[in-house]
Design an enzyme around this catalytic site. Structure first.
Site, short mmCIF file in Angstrom:
data_model
loop_
_atom_site.label_atom_id
_atom_site.label_comp_id
_atom_site.label_asym_id
_atom_site.label_seq_id
_atom_site.Cartn_x
_atom_site.Cartn_y
_atom_site.Cartn_z
N GLU A 106 -18.43 34.17 15.46
CA GLU A 106 -17.95 34.55 16.77
C GLU A 106 -16.43 34.85 16.49
OE1 GLU A 106 -16.59 32.01 20.75
OE2 GLU A 106 -17.93 31.05 19.44
N ASP A 171 -6.74 20.35 11.73
CA ASP A 171 -5.69 21.06 12.40
C ASP A 171 -4.95 19.87 12.65
OD1 ASP A 171 -4.03 22.23 14.44
OD2 ASP A 171 -5.47 22.02 15.90
N ILE A 172 -3.74 19.91 12.09
CA ILE A 172 -2.64 18.85 12.38
C ILE A 172 -1.36 19.46 13.12
CG2 ILE A 172 -1.07 17.48 11.00
CD1 ILE A 172 -4.09 17.17 10.05
N ASP A 173 -1.07 18.87 14.09
CA ASP A 173 -0.15 19.42 15.31
C ASP A 173 0.97 18.42 14.96
OD1 ASP A 173 1.08 19.96 17.76
OD2 ASP A 173 -0.35 21.39 18.05
N CYS A 184 13.14 16.33 16.87
CA CYS A 184 12.55 17.21 17.72
C CYS A 184 11.25 16.69 18.66
CB CYS A 184 11.95 18.64 17.05
SG CYS A 184 13.02 19.29 15.95
N CYS A 190 11.55 21.56 12.94
CA CYS A 190 12.57 21.64 12.25
C CYS A 190 12.18 21.39 10.70
CB CYS A 190 13.82 21.09 12.29
SG CYS A 190 14.01 19.43 12.41
N ARG A 225 4.17 25.05 15.28
CA ARG A 225 4.45 23.36 15.16
C ARG A 225 3.21 22.80 14.45
NH1 ARG A 225 3.40 23.11 21.49
NH2 ARG A 225 1.00 22.83 21.41
N GLY A 226 2.60 23.22 13.24
CA GLY A 226 1.43 22.64 12.80
C GLY A 226 0.80 23.52 11.71
N LEU A 383 -10.67 27.92 16.29
CA LEU A 383 -9.50 27.59 15.31
C LEU A 383 -8.83 29.04 15.31
CD1 LEU A 383 -7.68 25.49 14.40
CD2 LEU A 383 -8.55 25.76 12.37
N HIS A 390 2.06 34.44 16.28
CA HIS A 390 2.31 33.23 17.35
C HIS A 390 2.88 33.73 18.66
CE1 HIS A 390 2.79 29.55 19.53
NE2 HIS A 390 2.23 29.03 18.87
#
Length: 481
Positions: A106, A171-173, A184, A190, A225-226, A383, A390
């Site tokens: 998919e 997934d690490i955010d 932040c 940063c 951010r991840g 994912l 981005h």
């Protein structure tokens, strides 16, 4: 977002890639030679940033597209997206002919107006490429590999449309660290708070390799951010939801919402996996908590540390010590915490079990990976794909070699305007020789190092894929006999 399906119009496919070998010819093992085609014919078009290349030529600096994400994406998909290695990854086959892994995967497109187009699938690389260029998506996600082509799902009963495999993913955010990071918040990131991601990569990677025996692990910057982790071993791809949940349960340490003080509940004697993780935590905790985030500098931040201690009397003693000398170094304040807890245990032996491991638990709570378990446990969860751009930052979602995780800077991956400038600079200083004309545009830019790392990752997969093909071939012969 609207959730809708768009069927592909075959008339929009300009041509079908005949990517195969003559019948009877031995298959080539090297992934660099999977395609018997002219790559320049497949992927190469005129450089639109060179003056005179087209009617709407852009400036050689690429500044004209800096604020136009639609134009950036159009140029990126036409010139920089690494279609060939990307197909090789999704195909999971040493032969160039599309396999079920590619045919039944998919693809979910997210358009610029946030229209969500799920359950797309493609018969060829060229068909996939044409649709990407036609739709010009803001991003696209990868879903599961199903038992039939996702586009054909309406031809069967809903219960008969079944996801059968997908990479094990994490997934690490960074937003999950907002309650503890001070530099932040929200979408901002940063180099100071990025160390949380570094620790997460090191801990998860070690556990997947050492505890579960996985070898083919791809780490990818999310573009903002991840980080995302894709485990491509066949054994990982074949796991069902229960097996995926078991791995996440094995890895999870931090549990509870923002209102809960103590979020870790660890045994007195750590499991060997957690002992290994703790060594990594000890390496990074002082820099993260004392220096980068300065957790012990301001009362509003150190109160969150004190809330983890399950004894109000001890909390009060430590608070008083810190308030009396608020400007002392963070390392000294941390030593105060350990000394006061140690003294309380020596005076009240009955509190040993309650307090002995509190400093350790604080270290885990402030540095251990915070997982989004739903992404990992549901095989059909989407994912974002590697090598997307981005839409907010304009940065390419590039792979991160695990050996380089400590030096990775989230502001370093290229943007499309940067790639435009680099391509122009390359073309201006190199003649159009035969060797140069064979280079893809991404090979002339800073994207090259990331794509070449991705290609090395694919080469590492090759032996496992070849062994599976041999096993399947032997099994077929046995059945025929």
């Amino acid at each position: 977002m609207s959730d809708m399906d768009i069927d592909h119009d075959p008339s929009e496919v300009q041509r079908t890639v005949e990517a195969g070998q003559p019948e009877g010819q031995a298959e080539k093992d090297d992934l660099d030679h999977l395609f018997d085609m002219d790559e320049s014919e497949l992927l190469k078009v005129d450089n639109p940033w060179v003056a005179g290349a087209n009617a709407g030529g852009l400036s050689s600096k690429g500044d004209d597209i800096a604020g136009d994400i639609h134009q950036q994406l159009m140029l990126y998909y036409r010139h920089f997206f690494p279609f060939k290695p990307f197909f090789q990854w999704l195909n999971y086959d040493i032969a160039p002919k599309p396999s079920k892994s590619f045919l039944n995967r998919e693809i979910c497109w997210t358009l610029m107006d946030e229209t969500f187009i799920r359950f797309q699938s493609y018969r060829t690389l060229e068909e996939f490429k044409n649709d990407m260029i036609r739709l010009n998506p803001a991003k696209f996600d990868l879903g599961a590999i199903y038992n039939i082509r996702p586009k054909d799902r309406h031809m069967v009963r809903p219960a008969a449309f079944i996801p059968v495999s997908k990479e094990m993913v994490f997934d690490i955010d960074m937003t999950d660290y907002d309650e503890i990071r001070t530099c932040c918040s929200g979408a901002d990131v940063c180099t100071k708070c990025w160390e949380f991601m570094t620790v997460a990569m090191k801990i998860i990677d070690a556990a997947m390799r050492d505890d579960f025996g996985f070898k083919h692990i791809l780490w990818v910057y999310s573009g903002r951010r991840g980080i995302h982790c894709w485990i491509a071993d066949e054994r990982a791809r074949q796991m069902n939801n229960e097996q995926r949940k078991a791995i996440v349960s094995y890895m999870e340490v931090i549990k509870g919402g923002t209102q809960q003080g103590k979020k870790v509940k660890l045994p007195n004697i750590l499991h060997p996996s957690l002992s290994r993780s703790f060594k990594m935590i000890e390496e990074h905790f002082p820099n993260i908590v004392f220096d980068s985030q300065e957790i012990l500098t301001e009362p509003e931040n150190w109160e969150k540390i004190l809330a983890i201690i399950p004894d109000e009397g001890v909390q009060a003693q430590i608070r008083q010590e810190w308030e009396d000398s608020p400007n002392r170094a963070s390392a000294q304040k941390w030593q105060d915490l350990k000394d006061i807890i140690g003294h309380e245990i020596s005076e009240h032996s009955g509190k040993k079990q309650l307090l002995e491991h509190i400093p350790r638990d604080i270290m885990f709570q402030y540095t251990y990976p915070r997982l989004d378990d739903k992404v990992s446990t549901n095989i059909n969860h989407l994912l974002k794909s590697p090598f997307c751009v981005h839409p907010k930052t304009g940065r390419v979602c590039v792979p991160i070699p695990i050996e380089d995780c400590e030096s990775f800077d989230p502001s370093s991956p290229p943007t499309v305007p940067q790639l435009v400038r680099e391509l122009n600079e390359y073309d201006a200083t190199h003649s159009a020789s035969d060797d140069e004309s064979k280079l893809q545009d991404w090979q002339k830019t800073s994207l090259r190092e990331y794509v070449e790392y991705f290609e090395r990752f694919l080469k590492g997969l090759s032996p496992e894929i070849r062994e599976k093909k041999q096993r399947d071939g032997a099994s077929s012969k046995s059945l025929e006999f």
